[in-house]
Design a protein around this motif. Structure first.
Motif: not given
Length: 123
Positions: A13-14, A61, A65, A83, A85-88
């Motif tokens: 993440p990140g 969403s 980024r 950046s 995220r886990p949801e990506d």
């Protein structure tokens, strides 16, 4: 038209990743080239669409980024993802619309698809 996607992988993440979609059979200024993604148990969703005119649409969403860019010499579109995220986490697909359709957010608009590339965002 053939589309070859590459660049997926595992990232924390990140972190950042860059996906690429190499297009053969049509030039980028004659098609709309999009990236979709599909997470397990979810519907395929549009991430970004770069129109044949050069204008680019980003989903809310990923706005701010992710950045799509083209390499005209290689007839390739890149998707820089920052950046993360886990949801990506999803399988990412590139797709081409050769008919200059208006409805660029709909998966049914696209008549050619590349193979998916898996992006996993996890610590």
């Amino acid at each position: 038209v053939q589309l070859q996607a590459s660049g997926g992988g595992l990232v924390q993440p990140g972190g950042s990743l860059r996906l690429s979609c190499a297009v053969s059979g049509r030039t980028l200024n004659s098609i709309t080239l999009a990236w979709f993604r599909q997470a397990p148990g979810k519907e395929r969703e549009l991430v970004v669409a770069r129109r044949w005119s050069g204008s680019t649409y980003y989903s809310d969403s990923v706005k701010g980024r992710f950045t799509a860019s083209k390499d005209s010499a290689k007839n390739t579109v890149h998707l820089q993802m920052n950046s993360l995220r886990p949801e990506d986490t999803a399988v990412y697909y590139c797709a081409a619309d050769t008919r200059r359709s208006v409805a660029i957010t709909a998966a049914t608009t696209y008549d050619f698809w590349g193979q998916g590339t898996l992006v996993t965002v996890s610590s």
